[in-house]
Design a protein around this motif. Structure first.
Motif, short mmCIF file in Angstrom:
data_model
loop_
_atom_site.label_atom_id
_atom_site.label_comp_id
_atom_site.label_asym_id
_atom_site.label_seq_id
_atom_site.Cartn_x
_atom_site.Cartn_y
_atom_site.Cartn_z
N ILE A 51 83.26 73.25 37.69
CA ILE A 51 84.46 72.71 37.03
C ILE A 51 85.33 73.85 36.51
N CYS A 91 82.73 66.49 45.41
CA CYS A 91 83.10 66.44 43.99
C CYS A 91 83.97 67.63 43.59
N SER A 92 83.65 68.78 44.16
CA SER A 92 84.43 70.00 43.87
C SER A 92 85.87 69.85 44.36
N THR A 95 87.74 67.20 42.14
CA THR A 95 88.05 67.79 40.84
C THR A 95 89.11 68.89 40.98
N THR A 113 90.02 62.75 35.75
CA THR A 113 89.27 63.68 36.59
C THR A 113 87.78 63.44 36.46
N CYS A 117 85.46 62.21 39.53
CA CYS A 117 84.31 63.04 39.92
C CYS A 117 83.02 62.21 39.87
N ASN A 121 80.73 61.28 43.07
CA ASN A 121 79.32 61.67 43.06
C ASN A 121 78.42 60.46 43.23
N LYS A 172 78.34 63.77 34.13
CA LYS A 172 79.66 64.39 34.33
C LYS A 172 80.46 64.42 33.03
#
Length: 199
Positions: A51, A91-92, A95, A113, A117, A121, A172
């Motif tokens: 993140i 997820c990367s 985000t 966000t 995410c 996920n 998260k």
């Protein structure tokens, strides 16, 4: 379209400062992930560094951090982590692009966000858990919740995705709070060396 998925092109355009930042992020992720695996906590905490990289250096740098984290966790903690590299990758990107579009500039954007995410996920990790591990990976205590739900619902898909959603909303949420607090404490001159997505 080909250029978007040209990983070599993405890597070659990364600055030295970004390339130095990635292993630091992976190290932060490994500490959180290994700790949760060792203690069998119902969390992962393996995206804190990712993140931070997403906020400072963009989605593709974050994606590299996420994938490398899973590879290293598969080596030092459990091979179970390896198939979940695709989850970290997705997820990367989600985000990273939301941050790139300015979502981290206000509280509502940060919440959006976090939820995006967590949802990404939940869906991707549930599919891996179902089709690779038959419904339970055993990597943490979430499997206990899955079994409990399965005994009630008698439906493996609903049980897996429900336990994954509960886990990811909490995990998260904690990850985003920690990442935000770290970024908030970074000196402004340091932030200015990277992307301006937080300004």
């Amino acid at each position: 379209m080909r250029r978007i998925f040209n990983l070599n092109s993405k890597i070659s355009r990364m600055s030295t400062k970004t390339l130095v930042l990635i292993p630091i992020a992976v190290g932060i992720n490994l500490i959180g992930g290994t700790l949760c695996t060792t203690l069998k906590l119902p969390l992962f905490l393996d995206m804190i560094g990712t993140i931070i990289v997403a906020c400072l250096a963009g989605p593709w740098s974050a994606a590299m951090s996420g994938v490398l984290t899973n590879i290293f966790l598969a080596v030092v903690a459990s091979p179970v982590y390896l198939p979940y590299a695709v989850v970290s990758f997705l997820c990367s990107l989600v985000t990273g692009y939301l941050v790139k579009w300015g979502a981290f500039r206000n509280k509502a954007g940060i919440v959006l966000t976090w939820l995006s995410c967590a949802l990404t996920n939940t869906i991707s990790a549930s599919l891996v858990t179902l089709y690779v591990y038959g419904g339970a990976s055993g990597v943490n205590s979430t499997s206990v919740l899955t079994v409990t739900l399965l005994a009630t619902t008698k439906k493996i898909f609903i049980s897996v995705i429900s336990s994954s959603m509960i886990e990811n909303m909490i995990d998260k949420g904690v990850v985003f709070i920690i990442a935000f607090l770290i970024i908030d404490k970074l000196p402004r001159h340091f932030l200015n060396q990277y992307a301006t997505n937080l300004k």
